[in-house]
Scaffold this motif. Structure first.
Motif, PDB file in Angstrom:
ATOM      1  N   LEU A 138      47.736  50.652  21.664  1.00  0.00           N
ATOM      2  CA  LEU A 138      49.184  50.646  21.105  1.00  0.00           C
ATOM      3  C   LEU A 138      49.711  50.092  21.849  1.00  0.00           C
ATOM      4  CD1 LEU A 138      48.072  54.536  20.923  1.00  0.00           C
ATOM      5  CD2 LEU A 138      49.003  52.296  18.928  1.00  0.00           C
ATOM      6  N   PRO A 139      50.745  49.740  22.225  1.00  0.00           N
ATOM      7  CA  PRO A 139      51.966  49.457  23.160  1.00  0.00           C
ATOM      8  C   PRO A 139      52.336  49.951  24.377  1.00  0.00           C
ATOM      9  CG  PRO A 139      53.055  48.968  21.574  1.00  0.00           C
ATOM     10  CD  PRO A 139      51.989  49.638  20.961  1.00  0.00           C
ATOM     11  N   SER A 140      52.539  49.400  25.547  1.00  0.00           N
ATOM     12  CA  SER A 140      52.341  50.146  26.399  1.00  0.00           C
ATOM     13  C   SER A 140      53.555  51.568  26.256  1.00  0.00           C
ATOM     14  CB  SER A 140      52.784  50.417  28.081  1.00  0.00           C
ATOM     15  OG  SER A 140      54.027  48.603  28.034  1.00  0.00           O
ATOM     16  N   GLY A 141      54.920  51.377  25.942  1.00  0.00           N
ATOM     17  CA  GLY A 141      56.177  51.718  24.902  1.00  0.00           C
ATOM     18  C   GLY A 141      55.982  52.885  24.596  1.00  0.00           C
ATOM     19  N   LEU A 142      54.328  52.615  23.411  1.00  0.00           N
ATOM     20  CA  LEU A 142      54.752  53.868  22.323  1.00  0.00           C
ATOM     21  C   LEU A 142      53.918  54.518  23.282  1.00  0.00           C
ATOM     22  CD1 LEU A 142      54.203  54.716  19.481  1.00  0.00           C
ATOM     23  CD2 LEU A 142      52.503  52.739  19.317  1.00  0.00           C
ATOM     24  N   ALA A 180      47.298  59.360  11.949  1.00  0.00           N
ATOM     25  CA  ALA A 180      48.858  58.779  11.728  1.00  0.00           C
ATOM     26  C   ALA A 180      49.745  57.910  12.081  1.00  0.00           C
ATOM     27  CB  ALA A 180      49.247  59.909  13.385  1.00  0.00           C
ATOM     28  N   LYS A 181      50.264  57.322  10.506  1.00  0.00           N
ATOM     29  CA  LYS A 181      50.993  56.506  11.098  1.00  0.00           C
ATOM     30  C   LYS A 181      52.598  55.967  11.263  1.00  0.00           C
ATOM     31  CE  LYS A 181      47.768  54.042   7.552  1.00  0.00           C
ATOM     32  NZ  LYS A 181      47.777  53.139   5.673  1.00  0.00           N
ATOM     33  N   LEU A 182      52.998  55.418  12.220  1.00  0.00           N
ATOM     34  CA  LEU A 182      53.969  55.546  12.705  1.00  0.00           C
ATOM     35  C   LEU A 182      54.411  53.962  12.852  1.00  0.00           C
ATOM     36  CD1 LEU A 182      55.297  56.859  15.884  1.00  0.00           C
ATOM     37  CD2 LEU A 182      52.862  56.387  15.484  1.00  0.00           C
ATOM     38  N   PRO A 183      55.444  54.097  13.014  1.00  0.00           N
ATOM     39  CA  PRO A 183      57.078  52.661  12.870  1.00  0.00           C
ATOM     40  C   PRO A 183      57.091  52.662  14.449  1.00  0.00           C
ATOM     41  CG  PRO A 183      57.709  54.023  12.202  1.00  0.00           C
ATOM     42  CD  PRO A 183      56.915  54.897  11.987  1.00  0.00           C
ATOM     43  N   TYR A 184      57.309  51.474  15.398  1.00  0.00           N
ATOM     44  CA  TYR A 184      57.027  51.467  16.519  1.00  0.00           C
ATOM     45  C   TYR A 184      57.852  49.984  16.894  1.00  0.00           C
ATOM     46  CZ  TYR A 184      57.362  50.306  21.608  1.00  0.00           C
ATOM     47  OH  TYR A 184      57.439  50.347  22.863  1.00  0.00           O
ATOM     48  N   ALA A 185      59.285  49.904  17.617  1.00  0.00           N
ATOM     49  CA  ALA A 185      59.419  48.797  17.667  1.00  0.00           C
ATOM     50  C   ALA A 185      60.058  48.350  19.627  1.00  0.00           C
ATOM     51  CB  ALA A 185      60.288  48.101  16.790  1.00  0.00           C
ATOM     52  N   ASP A 186      59.159  47.089  19.544  1.00  0.00           N
ATOM     53  CA  ASP A 186      59.721  46.788  21.033  1.00  0.00           C
ATOM     54  C   ASP A 186      61.096  46.281  20.922  1.00  0.00           C
ATOM     55  OD1 ASP A 186      58.255  47.685  23.012  1.00  0.00           O
ATOM     56  OD2 ASP A 186      56.438  46.514  23.115  1.00  0.00           O
ATOM     57  N   LEU A 187      62.266  46.444  21.359  1.00  0.00           N
ATOM     58  CA  LEU A 187      63.261  45.845  21.061  1.00  0.00           C
ATOM     59  C   LEU A 187      64.268  44.901  22.582  1.00  0.00           C
ATOM     60  CD1 LEU A 187      65.212  48.055  18.877  1.00  0.00           C
ATOM     61  CD2 LEU A 187      63.711  45.974  17.792  1.00  0.00           C
ATOM     62  N   ARG A 188      64.080  43.726  22.296  1.00  0.00           N
ATOM     63  CA  ARG A 188      64.795  42.903  23.448  1.00  0.00           C
ATOM     64  C   ARG A 188      66.877  43.060  23.124  1.00  0.00           C
ATOM     65  NH1 ARG A 188      64.757  42.416  28.469  1.00  0.00           N
ATOM     66  NH2 ARG A 188      65.211  40.531  29.765  1.00  0.00           N
ATOM     67  N   ILE A 189      67.365  43.644  23.104  1.00  0.00           N
ATOM     68  CA  ILE A 189      68.855  43.216  23.160  1.00  0.00           C
ATOM     69  C   ILE A 189      69.912  42.764  24.072  1.00  0.00           C
ATOM     70  CG2 ILE A 189      70.650  45.262  22.179  1.00  0.00           C
ATOM     71  CD1 ILE A 189      68.191  46.405  20.891  1.00  0.00           C
ATOM     72  N   SER A 190      70.667  42.417  23.509  1.00  0.00           N
ATOM     73  CA  SER A 190      71.635  41.966  24.106  1.00  0.00           C
ATOM     74  C   SER A 190      73.496  42.964  23.871  1.00  0.00           C
ATOM     75  CB  SER A 190      72.262  40.879  23.843  1.00  0.00           C
ATOM     76  OG  SER A 190      73.224  39.897  24.526  1.00  0.00           O
ATOM     77  N   PHE A 191      73.570  43.612  25.584  1.00  0.00           N
ATOM     78  CA  PHE A 191      74.671  44.265  25.458  1.00  0.00           C
ATOM     79  C   PHE A 191      75.859  42.763  26.027  1.00  0.00           C
ATOM     80  CE2 PHE A 191      71.090  46.705  25.399  1.00  0.00           C
ATOM     81  CZ  PHE A 191      71.597  48.075  25.099  1.00  0.00           C
ATOM     82  N   ALA A 209      62.133  51.930  19.766  1.00  0.00           N
ATOM     83  CA  ALA A 209      62.125  52.450  19.080  1.00  0.00           C
ATOM     84  C   ALA A 209      61.054  53.065  18.317  1.00  0.00           C
ATOM     85  CB  ALA A 209      62.891  51.495  17.802  1.00  0.00           C
ATOM     86  N   PHE A 210      61.388  54.408  18.491  1.00  0.00           N
ATOM     87  CA  PHE A 210      60.153  55.017  18.223  1.00  0.00           C
ATOM     88  C   PHE A 210      60.079  56.181  17.249  1.00  0.00           C
ATOM     89  CE2 PHE A 210      57.578  58.899  18.726  1.00  0.00           C
ATOM     90  CZ  PHE A 210      56.235  58.382  19.943  1.00  0.00           C
ATOM     91  N   GLY A 211      59.012  55.549  16.118  1.00  0.00           N
ATOM     92  CA  GLY A 211      58.872  56.236  14.661  1.00  0.00           C
ATOM     93  C   GLY A 211      59.506  56.638  13.558  1.00  0.00           C
ATOM     94  N   LYS A 212      59.194  57.776  12.436  1.00  0.00           N
ATOM     95  CA  LYS A 212      60.095  57.275  11.367  1.00  0.00           C
ATOM     96  C   LYS A 212      60.961  57.281  11.540  1.00  0.00           C
ATOM     97  CE  LYS A 212      57.903  59.240   8.552  1.00  0.00           C
ATOM     98  NZ  LYS A 212      58.268  59.594   7.251  1.00  0.00           N
ATOM     99  N   ARG A 213      61.470  58.753  13.054  1.00  0.00           N
ATOM    100  CA  ARG A 213      62.879  59.283  13.624  1.00  0.00           C
ATOM    101  C   ARG A 213      64.082  58.139  14.166  1.00  0.00           C
ATOM    102  NH1 ARG A 213      63.010  65.063  14.627  1.00  0.00           N
ATOM    103  NH2 ARG A 213      64.794  65.140  15.525  1.00  0.00           N
ATOM    104  N   CYS A 214      63.272  56.883  14.586  1.00  0.00           N
ATOM    105  CA  CYS A 214      63.551  55.936  15.218  1.00  0.00           C
ATOM    106  C   CYS A 214      64.526  56.411  16.547  1.00  0.00           C
ATOM    107  CB  CYS A 214      64.486  54.993  14.441  1.00  0.00           C
ATOM    108  SG  CYS A 214      65.270  53.447  15.264  1.00  0.00           S
ATOM    109  N   ALA A 215      63.583  57.216  17.601  1.00  0.00           N
ATOM    110  CA  ALA A 215      63.692  58.213  18.470  1.00  0.00           C
ATOM    111  C   ALA A 215      63.939  56.224  19.771  1.00  0.00           C
ATOM    112  CB  ALA A 215      62.803  58.870  19.065  1.00  0.00           C
ATOM    113  N   LEU A 216      65.350  56.590  20.672  1.00  0.00           N
ATOM    114  CA  LEU A 216      65.765  55.075  21.313  1.00  0.00           C
ATOM    115  C   LEU A 216      65.260  55.592  22.378  1.00  0.00           C
ATOM    116  CD1 LEU A 216      68.890  53.939  19.546  1.00  0.00           C
ATOM    117  CD2 LEU A 216      66.784  53.312  19.424  1.00  0.00           C
ATOM    118  N   LEU A 217      64.255  54.895  23.442  1.00  0.00           N
ATOM    119  CA  LEU A 217      64.271  55.037  24.076  1.00  0.00           C
ATOM    120  C   LEU A 217      64.519  53.853  25.403  1.00  0.00           C
ATOM    121  CD1 LEU A 217      60.366  56.199  23.789  1.00  0.00           C
ATOM    122  CD2 LEU A 217      62.167  57.092  24.098  1.00  0.00           C
ATOM    123  N   GLY A 218      64.440  53.934  26.182  1.00  0.00           N
ATOM    124  CA  GLY A 218      64.879  52.921  27.431  1.00  0.00           C
ATOM    125  C   GLY A 218      66.689  52.287  27.195  1.00  0.00           C
TER     126      GLY A 218
END
Ligand SMILES: [Zn+2]
Ligand SMILES: [Zn+2]
Ligand SMILES: [Zn+2]
Ligand SMILES: [Zn+2]
Length: 518
Positions: free
Chosen positions: A247-251, A302-313, A322-331
């Motif tokens: 599992l990725p550390s962020g997850l 349990a199956k859940l989507p998870y993404a590590d996103l590199r974003i430019s602001f 981005a965590f879980g089907k509800r897309c909780a945003l962390l960090g």
């Protein structure tokens, strides 16, 4: 059960961040994804059960009470044996596991994540009771009365056990006090009489035991017995373990923050794996970490989507999760803090009257903070509901505080004016009533209570009316200023309100004293 969310987490995250940015000083399109690592991860979970009967003991004086679901046993030893027996019976075979699983089916996620919880099997409640002889009185029910030593009476305190006293009629002279040549009619000259208190017995009934020679044992309430009642409910304690390789550390961090059990709240699809067949015996696992043995009862996936996103602001890059089907945003960095800088400065200036508030209200978040303040929801948690990520707590606090200060500044003149008018009107009303013959008239005609009531209610009524006038004036001023916004009925009157109330109270007091000095 869907395999992939209809919209990818990356797209959901991006559109949410862009919505937050819109109108807040950062062009939405300047928020871009530079790198996406998105996948659906599987976490295996197992729920173990350790049989555990819930035992609740109570002790009460007297014999065992009968009733439904109650079993009365001859003695304490039999009670302990019976508890042991029920416990052993329960652990025999597989039935208790099946029963627990049946109970777990109704739990959220069928028991996913339940750690250290107690599963109670329905219809297994039984109350066992046994009585024993009271240890305090040994079943005698009465304890020897300490005051009379079990005699039921004490030596008469008046005559000291002599049974007689000095004749009270002649005071021991033996003669009739009114006719000294005659003998006392009471004692016939013997100078003594039987004691009036013990009627000549020399003993008084013991006031503690009332002659019963003993007092009821307080431990068994005079019943000679103590009953122990055990309410027994069969069930098991749960132990939950997850295993998910790679599992990725962020997850993992996300799981820690959210809590495994909360995955059932719409973050993941959880399925219960088919039960084991009768042929393969259930695994008995020893969990070394917890030093416990338990039987594996249920397995989940349990199956859940998870993404590590590199974003430019707008050029500033950050990695968010981005965590879980509800897309909780962390960090998510507080990118709005800087983006709003221009308007935050303007708002600060507005609190000092250097610029008009409108200059700051072009920032959407600041306008939203104003709306919240005007409807009486100017609390930090309300603004954070609109900006759960992207804005720091400190900046949210600062914006709300400065909105309040700017509004206060804006209504200060109206508030002061209305407060002064209320003060003047109050003076006129008080003097008009208290200092004129009107009040004297009232005092002359009414009872003292009516007068006192009037003297108290008059200032209360005037103060209440003034308070409402002040609040209404603030509301009216704000409504004229912000025509399109909702203004709550209850508007803060600030320090002006309190100063006004104190001033009117003092005024009334002075006028009242003046009236009574005349
Ligand atoms: Zn007793
Ligand atoms: Zn006694
Ligand atoms: Zn006596
Ligand atoms: Zn006498």
């Amino acid at each position: 059960m869907s395999d992939a969310p209809a919209v990818s987490l990356a797209d959901q995250a991006l559109s949410r961040l862009r919505k937050l940015a819109d109108g807040n000083g950062i062009v939405p399109e300047k928020i871009t994804l530079t790198k996406v690592e998105e996948d659906i991860y599987t976490i295996e979970g197992t729920l173990g059960l350790v049989p555990k009967n819930d035992v609740q003991k109570t002790r009460y004086p007297g014999g065992a009470r009968g009733g439904k679901n109650r079993k009365i046993l001859p003695d304490m030893a039999a009670l302990q044996t019976e508890i042991q027996h029920i416990h052993e019976e329960m652990q025999k075979g597989d039935k208790w596991i099946q029963d627990c699983i049946k109970e777990l089916k109704t739990a959220p996620g069928e028991g996913w994540g339940l750690e250290g919880a107690h599963v109670t099997i329905a219809d297994t409640s039984v109350i066992l009771a046994a009585s024993e002889t009271c240890q305090a009185c040994h079943g005698v029910r009465l304890l020897t009365c300490a005051q009379c030593n079990g005699q039921g009476s004490n030596i008469c305190t008046h005559c000291g056990g002599a049974k007689i006293e000095t004749c009270p009629m002649c005071n021991g002279s033996g003669h009739n006090p009114s006719q000294p040549d005659q003998l006392c009619a009471g004692c016939g000259g013997s100078r003594t009489a039987p004691c009036r208190f013990c009627h000549g017995s020399g003993q008084l009934v013991c006031p503690t035991c009332h002659g019963r020679k003993g007092v009821p044992c307080s431990v068994c309430k005079g019943t000679g017995q103590i009953t122990e009642e055990v309410a027994l409910t069969c069930g098991a304690e749960t132990h939950f373990k997850i295993s998910g390789q790679n599992l990725p550390s962020g997850l993992r961090r996300g799981l820690d923050r959210l809590g495994i059990a909360n995955l059932v709240k719409g973050y993941a699809d959880i399925e219960t794996l088919p039960p084991q067949t009768e042929e393969e015996p259930r695994e008995n696992v020893h969990d070394h970490a917890r030093n416990k043995n338990f039987v594996v009862a249920l397995s989940y996936r349990a199956k859940l989507p998870y993404a590590d996103l590199r974003i430019s602001f707008n050029g500033y890059k950050a990695t968010i999760n981005a965590f879980g089907k509800r897309c909780a945003l962390l960090g998510v960095p507080s990118f709005l803090d800087d983006a709003l800088e221009h308007w935050r400065v303007k708002l600060k200036q507005a609190t000092r009257g250097e610029v008009v508030l409108d200059a700051a209200l072009e920032g959407r978040a600041i306008h939203e903070a104003l709306e919240l303040e005007l409807i009486g929801k100017g609390q930090i948690k309300e603004l954070r509901k609109k900006y759960p990520v992207g804005m720091s707590q400190d900046v949210a606090k600062e914006i709300l505080l400065n909105i309040r200060l700017a509004l206060n500044r804006f209504t200060l003149r109206v508030r002061s004016l209305v407060a002064v008018i209320c003060g003047v009107l109050a003076t006129i009303i008080f003097s008009g009533i208290v200092l004129t013959p009107l009040h004297a008239d009232l005092i002359g005609r009414s009872s003292k209570i009516t007068t006192t009531l009037f003297d108290i209610l008059l200032p209360v009524a005037v103060i209440t009316a003034s308070w409402f006038a002040l609040s209404a004036a603030v509301r009216f001023t704000l409504q004229r200023r912000f025509r399109n916004l909702t203004i709550s009925l209850n508007q803060k009157t600030g320090k002006t309100g309190y100063v006004m109330v104190i001033a009117i109270t003092v005024l009334y007091f002075i006028i009242y004293v003046m009236a009574h000095l005349r």
